[in-house]
Design a protein around this motif. Structure first.
Motif, short mmCIF file in Angstrom:
data_model
loop_
_atom_site.label_atom_id
_atom_site.label_comp_id
_atom_site.label_asym_id
_atom_site.label_seq_id
_atom_site.Cartn_x
_atom_site.Cartn_y
_atom_site.Cartn_z
N LYS A 1 31.84 85.99 33.01
CA LYS A 1 32.89 86.90 32.58
C LYS A 1 33.11 86.67 31.09
CE LYS A 1 37.67 88.31 33.57
NZ LYS A 1 38.89 88.03 34.36
N ARG A 2 33.05 87.73 30.31
CA ARG A 2 33.11 87.57 28.85
C ARG A 2 34.45 87.04 28.38
NH1 ARG A 2 29.50 92.08 25.68
NH2 ARG A 2 27.81 92.23 27.21
N ARG B 1 39.70 78.64 35.41
CA ARG B 1 38.76 77.70 36.02
C ARG B 1 37.64 78.43 36.74
NH1 ARG B 1 36.34 73.08 35.15
NH2 ARG B 1 35.61 72.09 37.07
N ILE B 2 37.99 79.47 37.49
CA ILE B 2 37.00 80.26 38.21
C ILE B 2 37.08 81.69 37.69
CG2 ILE B 2 36.24 81.11 40.45
CD1 ILE B 2 37.50 78.63 41.70
N ASN B 3 35.98 82.21 37.16
CA ASN B 3 36.00 83.54 36.52
C ASN B 3 34.74 84.31 36.89
OD1 ASN B 3 38.39 83.30 34.45
ND2 ASN B 3 37.24 81.39 34.33
N PHE B 4 34.92 85.59 37.21
CA PHE B 4 33.78 86.43 37.53
C PHE B 4 34.13 87.88 37.24
CE2 PHE B 4 31.43 89.21 40.43
CZ PHE B 4 30.13 88.84 40.12
N SER B 5 33.25 88.57 36.53
CA SER B 5 33.37 90.00 36.29
C SER B 5 32.09 90.66 36.78
CB SER B 5 33.58 90.29 34.80
OG SER B 5 33.29 91.65 34.50
N LEU B 6 32.21 91.60 37.70
CA LEU B 6 31.03 92.28 38.23
C LEU B 6 30.28 93.00 37.11
CD1 LEU B 6 29.32 93.06 40.66
CD2 LEU B 6 30.83 95.03 41.01
N LYS B 7 31.02 93.73 36.25
CA LYS B 7 30.37 94.47 35.17
C LYS B 7 29.64 93.53 34.22
CE LYS B 7 31.27 97.45 31.16
NZ LYS B 7 29.97 98.12 31.31
N ASP B 8 30.33 92.46 33.78
CA ASP B 8 29.70 91.53 32.84
C ASP B 8 28.47 90.87 33.45
OD1 ASP B 8 31.74 92.18 31.12
OD2 ASP B 8 32.83 90.29 31.36
N THR B 9 28.57 90.50 34.72
CA THR B 9 27.45 89.83 35.38
C THR B 9 26.27 90.76 35.58
OG1 THR B 9 28.99 88.33 36.51
CG2 THR B 9 26.78 88.52 37.42
N VAL B 10 26.52 91.98 36.03
CA VAL B 10 25.43 92.95 36.24
C VAL B 10 24.74 93.26 34.92
CG1 VAL B 10 24.91 95.33 36.89
CG2 VAL B 10 26.38 93.94 38.35
#
Length: 410
Positions: free
Chosen positions: A281-282, A287-296
């Motif tokens: 995630k940009r 502590r825990i981070n996730f972005s579907l758009k950023d990852t894809v």
């Protein structure tokens, strides 16, 4: 008909604010707008770093980084003195803890000499004398390294910009860019409402979003911003005086990041870090981070797979040390054995916006892209905060040259 501003600067980090402030000094009668999507300045890389005013130890002689850093350190200290911003000139020690690091230390010392930096080589005995809690075979002492609060520096620059008549638009996110023959149209969203601005010249200091903003205006970018999380800890108050200098390891030249260090902060606290863990995630500072758009976007980019293949061993090691605190602790204990695992207290992470080319190479110097009416800062690596004033000056000169060219054509 909407007003056409002379300059619009996108980005409220220290590079964008420095650029807007200097443009207003050079062009006091010009209409200049500074646009930032957050509700205040320095919310991303500027506000999530170690607060160090670097001397320029690591940088290739003759590179923009080396030039900007040396001039930027002097300019930053001068700005802080003029505006009563606290600076502590504590100096830095780069400590060699084994024979391989000692050999690298000697090569790094020569680079410092080539860059004209005031340094001294310390023996093991001298190191132990001035830093009794630090263990090593020797060290490079860098006199000119200092610490400061970059959020305060950025806020002060923004206030100076506004005092000269500059306009600031906070909580304003850019949604589209459209370059026309006589101006650039900037579509924005402010508190849910759509707005539109126009500028004769646009400067984009987008940091973590630099590639997306460049693509908005039609630049065919051959890079992508890959986020790397820099995780920090802070030490309890009883350790705040455990060192009197900043303590850095001797970096491995084969790796892209400097390694975990001990940093005194301007508020008197002491931090440990950062490491360099792959981010998903940009703008992921928790502590825990996730972005579907950023990852894809990242997984679709061939350069990500190529750089990961090159550095997979160090990447796995960083990941292991991120989830297994004893591994992280070992990186610190090799030069400061007094620190214990239960003394690594939570502290906010940072995100490094690393530009990676499609061939998998890391962009280590500043990277710019442009159109007829826009200039984009696509990579502003450390020491961008230290170097913000000369970077802003450099951007101003490029923008002014572009305007002159357009006026000659017109």
């Amino acid at each position: 008909m909407a007003k056409v501003h002379d300059f619009i600067v996108i980005g409220g980090g220290i590079v964008g604010v420095s650029t807007a402030w200097q443009l207003k000094q050079k062009h006091p009668q010009a209409s200049i707008v500074l646009v930032e999507k957050e509700s205040s300045f320095a919310k991303h890389q500027t506000g999530h770093n170690s607060g160090v005013i670097h001397a320029g130890v690591y940088y290739q002689p003759g590179s923009l980084k080396a030039d900007f850093c040396k001039r930027g350190a002097e300019a930053t200290k001068r700005f802080c003195a003029e505006h009563n911003i606290a600076v502590e000139n504590c100096g830095k020690l780069l400590v060699a803890t084994n024979a391989i690091e000692k050999k690298r230390m000697d090569a790094l010392y020569q680079r410092c000499i080539e860059n004209g930096i005031d340094v001294a080589l310390l023996s093991q005995a001298k190191l132990e004398e001035i830093e009794p809690n630090i263990t090593g075979l020797g060290a490079i002492k860098v006199e000119a390294t200092s610490i400061v609060d970059y959020q305060l520096v950025t806020q002060t620059m923004a206030e100076q910009f506004q005092s000269l008549g500059g306009e600031v638009l906070l909580s304003t996110e850019v949604t589209a860019l459209n370059e026309q023959q006589d101006c650039v149209e900037i579509n924005c969203r402010t508190n849910g409402a759509s707005t539109s601005l126009q500028a004769r010249q646009l400067v984009v200091c987008g940091g973590l979003m630099a590639d997306r903003l460049a693509s908005m205006i039609g630049i065919d970018v051959d890079f992508q911003i890959i986020p790397y999380r820099g995780e920090y800890y802070q030490l309890p108050a009883k350790h705040h005086d455990i060192i009197s200098h900043l303590i850095y390891p001797i970096p491995d030249p084969e790796l892209p990041f400097l390694g975990v260090h001990l940093t005194r902060m301007i508020d008197g606290s002491l931090t440990v870090g950062p490491n360099a863990v792959q981010g998903f995630k940009r703008e992921g500072y928790g502590r825990i981070n996730f972005s579907l758009k950023d990852t894809v976007d990242m997984l679709k980019f061939l350069g990500f797979w190529r750089v990961s293949r090159t550095h997979w061993k160090s990447g796995l090691r960083e990941l292991k040390n991120s989830v297994w605190r004893p591994g992280y602790l070992q990186l610190v204990q090799k030069y400061c054995p007094a620190i214990k695992a239960n003394e690594l207290l939570p502290y906010p992470a940072g995100i490094r916006a690393q530009a990676v080319m499609s061939d998998g190479s890391l962009v280590h110097d500043f990277l710019f892209a442009e159109t007829a009416r826009s200039l984009h800062v696509c990579n502003a690596p450390s020491p961008a905060a230290t170097s913000a004033i000369p970077i802003g000056e450099y951007i101003c000169s490029k923008v002014e040259a572009k305007l002159q060219t357009l006026e000659n054509i017109e």
